[in-house]
Design a protein around this motif. Sequence first.
Motif, PDB file in Angstrom:
ATOM      1  N   TRP A 115     -18.666   5.054 -63.483  1.00 55.61           N
ATOM      2  CA  TRP A 115     -19.224   5.735 -62.312  1.00 55.61           C
ATOM      3  C   TRP A 115     -18.479   7.049 -62.070  1.00 55.61           C
ATOM      4  CZ3 TRP A 115     -23.756   4.655 -60.621  1.00 55.61           C
ATOM      5  CH2 TRP A 115     -24.236   3.341 -60.625  1.00 55.61           C
ATOM      6  N   TYR A 116     -19.243   8.130 -62.073  1.00 48.66           N
ATOM      7  CA  TYR A 116     -18.669   9.453 -61.812  1.00 48.66           C
ATOM      8  C   TYR A 116     -19.279   9.992 -60.517  1.00 48.66           C
ATOM      9  CZ  TYR A 116     -17.911  14.469 -62.038  1.00 48.66           C
ATOM     10  OH  TYR A 116     -17.579  15.759 -61.716  1.00 48.66           O
ATOM     11  N   ARG A 117     -18.413  10.237 -59.519  1.00 53.40           N
ATOM     12  CA  ARG A 117     -18.875  10.753 -58.232  1.00 53.40           C
ATOM     13  C   ARG A 117     -18.921  12.277 -58.264  1.00 53.40           C
ATOM     14  NH1 ARG A 117     -15.482   7.656 -53.607  1.00 53.40           N
ATOM     15  NH2 ARG A 117     -13.883   9.103 -54.345  1.00 53.40           N
ATOM     16  N   CYS A 118     -20.010  12.815 -57.741  1.00 50.88           N
ATOM     17  CA  CYS A 118     -20.176  14.275 -57.744  1.00 50.88           C
ATOM     18  C   CYS A 118     -21.014  14.686 -56.538  1.00 50.88           C
ATOM     19  CB  CYS A 118     -20.788  14.762 -59.052  1.00 50.88           C
ATOM     20  SG  CYS A 118     -22.273  13.885 -59.557  1.00 50.88           S
ATOM     21  N   ASP A 119     -20.876  15.936 -56.141  1.00 53.74           N
ATOM     22  CA  ASP A 119     -21.425  16.426 -54.879  1.00 53.74           C
ATOM     23  C   ASP A 119     -22.247  17.681 -55.127  1.00 53.74           C
ATOM     24  OD1 ASP A 119     -21.912  17.224 -52.281  1.00 53.74           O
ATOM     25  OD2 ASP A 119     -19.895  16.737 -51.589  1.00 53.74           O
ATOM     26  N   ALA A 120     -23.561  17.553 -54.972  1.00 53.00           N
ATOM     27  CA  ALA A 120     -24.467  18.681 -55.225  1.00 53.00           C
ATOM     28  C   ALA A 120     -24.937  19.331 -53.931  1.00 53.00           C
ATOM     29  CB  ALA A 120     -25.679  18.208 -56.040  1.00 53.00           C
ATOM     30  N   ARG A 121     -24.132  19.314 -52.883  1.00 51.94           N
ATOM     31  CA  ARG A 121     -24.547  19.863 -51.586  1.00 51.94           C
ATOM     32  C   ARG A 121     -24.883  21.339 -51.666  1.00 51.94           C
ATOM     33  NH1 ARG A 121     -22.253  23.411 -48.970  1.00 51.94           N
ATOM     34  NH2 ARG A 121     -22.898  22.781 -46.880  1.00 51.94           N
ATOM     35  N   GLY A 122     -24.273  22.063 -52.629  1.00 46.01           N
ATOM     36  CA  GLY A 122     -24.467  23.498 -52.742  1.00 46.01           C
ATOM     37  C   GLY A 122     -23.178  24.236 -52.459  1.00 46.01           C
ATOM     38  N   ASN A 123     -22.924  25.253 -53.232  1.00 43.85           N
ATOM     39  CA  ASN A 123     -21.678  26.004 -53.084  1.00 43.85           C
ATOM     40  C   ASN A 123     -21.796  27.084 -52.016  1.00 43.85           C
ATOM     41  OD1 ASN A 123     -20.410  24.511 -55.088  1.00 43.85           O
ATOM     42  ND2 ASN A 123     -21.099  25.873 -56.717  1.00 43.85           N
ATOM     43  N   ARG A 124     -20.656  27.435 -51.469  1.00 41.22           N
ATOM     44  CA  ARG A 124     -20.535  28.510 -50.487  1.00 41.22           C
ATOM     45  C   ARG A 124     -19.075  28.941 -50.525  1.00 41.22           C
ATOM     46  NH1 ARG A 124     -20.735  24.756 -44.979  1.00 41.22           N
ATOM     47  NH2 ARG A 124     -18.497  24.341 -44.931  1.00 41.22           N
ATOM     48  N   PRO A 125     -18.697  30.014 -49.859  1.00 44.65           N
ATOM     49  CA  PRO A 125     -17.273  30.386 -49.859  1.00 44.65           C
ATOM     50  C   PRO A 125     -16.392  29.224 -49.424  1.00 44.65           C
ATOM     51  CG  PRO A 125     -18.584  32.179 -48.955  1.00 44.65           C
ATOM     52  CD  PRO A 125     -19.533  31.026 -49.179  1.00 44.65           C
ATOM     53  N   GLY A 126     -15.421  28.897 -50.241  1.00 47.40           N
ATOM     54  CA  GLY A 126     -14.529  27.781 -49.962  1.00 47.40           C
ATOM     55  C   GLY A 126     -14.966  26.459 -50.560  1.00 47.40           C
ATOM     56  N   ILE A 127     -16.189  26.389 -51.074  1.00 49.90           N
ATOM     57  CA  ILE A 127     -16.692  25.164 -51.709  1.00 49.90           C
ATOM     58  C   ILE A 127     -17.268  25.534 -53.065  1.00 49.90           C
ATOM     59  CG2 ILE A 127     -18.424  23.333 -51.624  1.00 49.90           C
ATOM     60  CD1 ILE A 127     -18.222  23.374 -48.609  1.00 49.90           C
ATOM     61  N   PHE A 140     -15.602  18.165 -50.038  1.00 47.83           N
ATOM     62  CA  PHE A 140     -14.718  18.070 -48.884  1.00 47.83           C
ATOM     63  C   PHE A 140     -13.581  17.090 -49.131  1.00 47.83           C
ATOM     64  CE2 PHE A 140     -18.998  19.027 -47.210  1.00 47.83           C
ATOM     65  CZ  PHE A 140     -18.730  20.271 -46.647  1.00 47.83           C
ATOM     66  N   SER A 141     -12.397  17.456 -48.665  1.00 45.72           N
ATOM     67  CA  SER A 141     -11.252  16.557 -48.674  1.00 45.72           C
ATOM     68  C   SER A 141     -11.141  15.884 -47.308  1.00 45.72           C
ATOM     69  CB  SER A 141      -9.970  17.323 -48.997  1.00 45.72           C
ATOM     70  OG  SER A 141      -9.764  18.349 -48.024  1.00 45.72           O
ATOM     71  N   ILE A 142     -10.329  14.852 -47.245  1.00 46.29           N
ATOM     72  CA  ILE A 142     -10.087  14.148 -45.985  1.00 46.29           C
ATOM     73  C   ILE A 142      -8.858  14.771 -45.342  1.00 46.29           C
ATOM     74  CG2 ILE A 142      -9.559  11.918 -44.951  1.00 46.29           C
ATOM     75  CD1 ILE A 142     -12.407  12.254 -46.195  1.00 46.29           C
TER      76      ILE A 142
END
Length: 199
Positions: A115-127, A140-142
């Motif tokens: 299982w590989y976790r990944c985040d496709a929310r979309g990039n922006r400055p800082g992400i 995002f980090s906690i």
Amino acid sequence: MNTKVVDYNHPQIQILAVSLSGQTPLITAKNCFDWVRDHIEHSMDFHREEVTCKASDVLRIGTGLCTAKSHLLVALWRANQIPAGFCYQRLTLDGPCPPYCTHGFTAVWLDDWGWYRCDARGNRPGIHCAFTPGQENLAFSIDYKGERTYPDVWAEPWPDLLAAMEKLQSISQYRSHPIDACPPAADLCVSEPTAPNIE
């Protein structure tokens, strides 16, 4: 499986899934991730007011919150016969203080990685999120009290989250009253924990 929300049998999702298919499941998985990240506008980043939830609606309208984008990405993976599921974080909406919101991302099963976790929310400055198996790269980090990353992979989106999304009338409403959903029973998970449960 095909569901009301993850409706990967929808003709337009099937067409797109075929166009993103590569020579290996790994290439296909990356193609789907990159497409959703870069072609579906994150509602808040792009100041869109439309509320989407069902995968085919996210594709048709071209926008969605992180949770909605994850519904489309999982649908594209499943349409290509790649096992996939849903992951979540509880985050503050903006800064160190409440309100909290439920952030959705995805996990895909890759034979060489599990299982590989990944985040496709979309990039922006800082992400800057990328598909880099072997190296988790979440948006995002906690950082603040009350935040957490849930370690499991769910086969279906959280029912409490879907119920709240169905009631949502606009993204402006979400900004003022973000969704802070409760996770369902752990027996609905499809994986062993992938990371420590961080609070």
